[in-house]
Design an enzyme around this catalytic site. Structure first.
Site, PDB file in Angstrom:
ATOM      1  N   GLU A 137      -6.712   3.315  -5.798  1.00  0.00           N
ATOM      2  CA  GLU A 137      -7.982   3.269  -5.070  1.00  0.00           C
ATOM      3  C   GLU A 137      -8.791   4.497  -5.474  1.00  0.00           C
ATOM      4  O   GLU A 137      -8.369   5.631  -5.228  1.00  0.00           O
ATOM      5  CB  GLU A 137      -7.757   3.287  -3.557  1.00  0.00           C
ATOM      6  CG  GLU A 137      -9.059   3.111  -2.798  1.00  0.00           C
ATOM      7  CD  GLU A 137      -9.103   3.733  -1.414  1.00  0.00           C
ATOM      8  OE1 GLU A 137      -9.988   3.362  -0.639  1.00  0.00           O
ATOM      9  OE2 GLU A 137      -8.270   4.611  -1.104  1.00  0.00           O
ATOM     10  N   HIS A 146     -11.208  -3.688   3.147  1.00  0.00           N
ATOM     11  CA  HIS A 146     -11.189  -3.403   4.579  1.00  0.00           C
ATOM     12  C   HIS A 146     -12.002  -2.172   4.962  1.00  0.00           C
ATOM     13  O   HIS A 146     -11.986  -1.773   6.123  1.00  0.00           O
ATOM     14  CB  HIS A 146      -9.735  -3.228   5.032  1.00  0.00           C
ATOM     15  CG  HIS A 146      -9.085  -2.050   4.377  1.00  0.00           C
ATOM     16  ND1 HIS A 146      -8.838  -1.989   3.009  1.00  0.00           N
ATOM     17  CD2 HIS A 146      -8.681  -0.869   4.872  1.00  0.00           C
ATOM     18  CE1 HIS A 146      -8.307  -0.820   2.721  1.00  0.00           C
ATOM     19  NE2 HIS A 146      -8.186  -0.131   3.831  1.00  0.00           N
ATOM     20  N   ASP A 147     -12.660  -1.558   3.989  1.00  0.00           N
ATOM     21  CA  ASP A 147     -13.461  -0.366   4.271  1.00  0.00           C
ATOM     22  C   ASP A 147     -14.957  -0.597   4.115  1.00  0.00           C
ATOM     23  O   ASP A 147     -15.755   0.282   4.425  1.00  0.00           O
ATOM     24  CB  ASP A 147     -13.064   0.777   3.318  1.00  0.00           C
ATOM     25  CG  ASP A 147     -11.646   1.261   3.556  1.00  0.00           C
ATOM     26  OD1 ASP A 147     -11.210   1.281   4.720  1.00  0.00           O
ATOM     27  OD2 ASP A 147     -10.968   1.617   2.565  1.00  0.00           O
ATOM     28  N   ASP A 179      -3.351   4.503  -2.111  1.00  0.00           N
ATOM     29  CA  ASP A 179      -4.460   4.955  -1.289  1.00  0.00           C
ATOM     30  C   ASP A 179      -5.032   6.277  -1.818  1.00  0.00           C
ATOM     31  O   ASP A 179      -4.278   7.193  -2.169  1.00  0.00           O
ATOM     32  CB  ASP A 179      -3.922   5.148   0.140  1.00  0.00           C
ATOM     33  CG  ASP A 179      -5.012   5.348   1.158  1.00  0.00           C
ATOM     34  OD1 ASP A 179      -5.807   4.423   1.350  1.00  0.00           O
ATOM     35  OD2 ASP A 179      -5.055   6.434   1.765  1.00  0.00           O
ATOM     36  N   ASP A 188       0.857  -1.174   0.000  1.00  0.00           N
ATOM     37  CA  ASP A 188       0.000   0.000   0.000  1.00  0.00           C
ATOM     38  C   ASP A 188       0.901   1.233   0.000  1.00  0.00           C
ATOM     39  O   ASP A 188       1.810   1.332   0.828  1.00  0.00           O
ATOM     40  CB  ASP A 188      -0.844  -0.016   1.290  1.00  0.00           C
ATOM     41  CG  ASP A 188      -2.280   0.362   1.058  1.00  0.00           C
ATOM     42  OD1 ASP A 188      -2.503   1.430   0.479  1.00  0.00           O
ATOM     43  OD2 ASP A 188      -3.164  -0.407   1.472  1.00  0.00           O
TER      44      ASP A 188
END
Ligand code: NOJ
Length: 536
Positions: free
Chosen positions: A266, A327-328, A203, A101
């Site tokens: 993302e 994960h969100d 990100d 990430d």
């Protein structure tokens, strides 16, 4: 360059590990790198090709690693740089790629860059972050809101100005209009790429550049009561600015300094904005994440439309991708239900484009209810009670029926799902009809049939709960028929073609069955059909 090697990210299957929750090796209740190494054989047996790790860098953990205080280190919670190097070597030995990430939009407020920046107005790093005076009548410079609640501006007593943070106040945004910031982050990329990682998931890449004049964002006329308060205004000036594409092209050039690496972005944006992130001449992100399946209404017609719109909008030569969980967002098994989670797996692994799996979805992990005193997610803490919490999709991986589901010898940092004593890797591996075995079978079939990877997507008109399409290319044609509803349905032979055989059913009990005439599907069943052996 070898074509296969060059195309690995097009042909491969990605798997996201949330390191805190995958495997603890030192008994502190938090997952770590040694734990991931221990579980690489599992990932290999599952059949995935690349592992993306959410952040493992030094961090005060205000946002569980998305607040980085040192870009080129490993947080002791996760291990050491030697552990990381061992992970890359072992993963590669097992044929697995490693994706990290990259969090370029903001740092931790504990990062030395920010310490310098906030020190004085004339500090050389002042302009590395976004500092503004308040309005003359008082209050923050403009109306921009933090994604995690409240104003996006934090007043700093030391120098009497506000700094901008799109997320927590502990996550000040870097100023990407400053060339020094760009080159510092590009050097961070080179550091990890030089260590042999295979790419980055970047990100909030669409946030990097903000409006130069910091104009007020317009109100959102479609705000829905009960939704997070930041949705009250649109992000017209705070995200997705045209200049962001120059930055991404620069990032891509860094990626291309190394052989066959991948840049994944993302991006939560409507389709017509999303596809711009491939960049002019496809010189942007190779894979702007396509999150359409995360928020769709789970119905055949909605999904059919999403696929058609996406396929239709992709620029020539752009490679598609699909994501079912992260994960969100709430777990897929809870969004669509346990039965449909199997259909969703078949969809993900038969669509055209690189699939990304989220750890635990392959064992049907559910969203776990988190008691108020167990909440860890800062978003839920700031905006309580409306269901924004992300802890429920970040609970420990359920490996076996031993203490803490085999995740840790200690109490895990987040509670385990109640069902962990039976819904775990060991049990599901032993059950030949489990969702885990379905995932393995789907992945194996995708490996075996090139048309599932490189074949064209051809929709077939269908009614009601049936979603029907072909994948057509090298290896011939396969037909995918998914029943998105609970009732049995029948698909006419004219739609699927004659001389078909079931290669795989989501129930794992019809392989080899010849389909004479119409195809009967049970409720919540999906099948992949090939040409029957008899048909030649
Ligand atoms: C997106 C990440 O996926 C999320 O977990 C994080 O909280 C925000 N970016 C801020 O970095």
């Amino acid at each position: 360059m070898d074509q296969d090697e060059q195309n690995w990210w097009r042909h491969g299957i990605f798997y996201q590990v949330y390191p805190r929750s995958f495997q603890d090796s030192n008994g502190d209740g938090v997952g770590d790198i040694k734990g991931i190494i221990r579980r690489l054989p599992y990932l290999k047996s599952l059949g995935v090709d690349a592992v993306w790790l959410s952040p493992i860098f030094p961090s005060p953990m205000a946002d569980f690693g998305y607040d980085i205080s040192e870009h080129t280190g490993i947080d002791p919670l996760f291990g050491t740089m030697d552990d990381f190097d061992a992970l890359v070597i072992t993963a590669h030995e097992n044929g697995l790629k490693v994706i990290l990430d990259l969090v370029p939009n903001h740092t931790s407020d504990q990062h030395p860059w920010f310490a310098e920046s906030r020190f004085s107005r004339d500090n050389p790093k002042r302009d590395w972050y976004i500092w503004r005076d308040g309005r003359s009548e008082g209050g923050p410079p403009n109306n921009w809101l933090s994604e995690f609640g409240g104003s996006a501006w934090e007043y700093d007593d030391a120098t009497g100005q506000f700094y901008y943070h799109a997320f927590l106040a502990q996550q000040p945004d870097l100023n990407w209009r400053n060339p020094a910031v760009r080159s510092a982050i590009y050097d961070v990329m080179r550091f990890w790429l030089g260590k042999g990682i295979d790419g980055f998931r970047v990100d909030v890449i669409w946030h990097l550049i903000k409006d130069e004049a910091f104009r007020n964002n317009p109100p959102n006329p479609h705000f829905v009561e009960g939704r997070p308060p930041n949705e009250k205004i649109l992000t017209q000036y705070s995200t997705d600015q045209p200049e962001v594409h120059d930055v991404i092209a620069e990032m891509r050039r860094v990626i291309d300094e190394f052989d066959h690496r991948v840049l994944i972005g993302e991006i939560y944006l409507p389709l017509h904005r999303l596809i711009a992130y491939y960049g002019n001449d496809l010189a942007g992100a190779q894979m702007p994440f396509n999150f359409a399946l995360l928020s769709t209404l789970w119905s055949a017609r909605s999904i059919e439309k999403i696929i058609a719109d996406y396929e239709g909008a992709l620029p020539a030569g752009a490679w598609p991708n699909w994501v079912l969980g992260n994960h969100d967002r709430p777990r897929v098994a809870s969004r669509v239900g346990k039965e449909q989670a199997r259909v969703a797996a078949m969809l993900l692994l038969t669509l055209r484009g690189t699939p990304t799996l989220y750890y635990g979805d392959e064992i049907g992990m559910q969203q776990v209810a988190i008691a108020p005193d167990q909440v860890r997610d800062p978003f839920e803490k700031n905006v309580p009670g409306i269901g924004v919490g992300r802890d429920g999709c970040r609970t420990p991986m359920q490996w076996d029926a031993t203490v803490s589901a085999g995740f840790s010898t200690a109490r895990p940092w987040l509670p385990l799902a109640d069902d962990h004593t039976h819904e775990n890797v060991t049990n599901l591996d032993a059950d030949v009809c489990s969702i885990l075995c379905l995932y393995k079978a789907l992945i194996a079939l995708r490996r075996k049939l090139p048309q599932l990877v490189t074949g064209a997507y051809r929709p077939v008109a269908a009614q009601g709960d049936i979603l029907l399409y072909r994948r057509q290319g090298e290896g011939g044609t396969v037909v995918i028929a998914l029943n998105l509803g609970p009732e049995p349905v029948s698909v006419a032979s004219s739609s699927i073609g004659f001389g078909r055989e079931i290669l795989l059913s989501t129930f794992l009990d019809r392989e080899g069955e010849a389909v004479q005439g119409a195809l009967d599907l049970r409720g919540n069943e999906g099948v992949i059909l090939g040409r029957s052996a008899q048909a030649g």
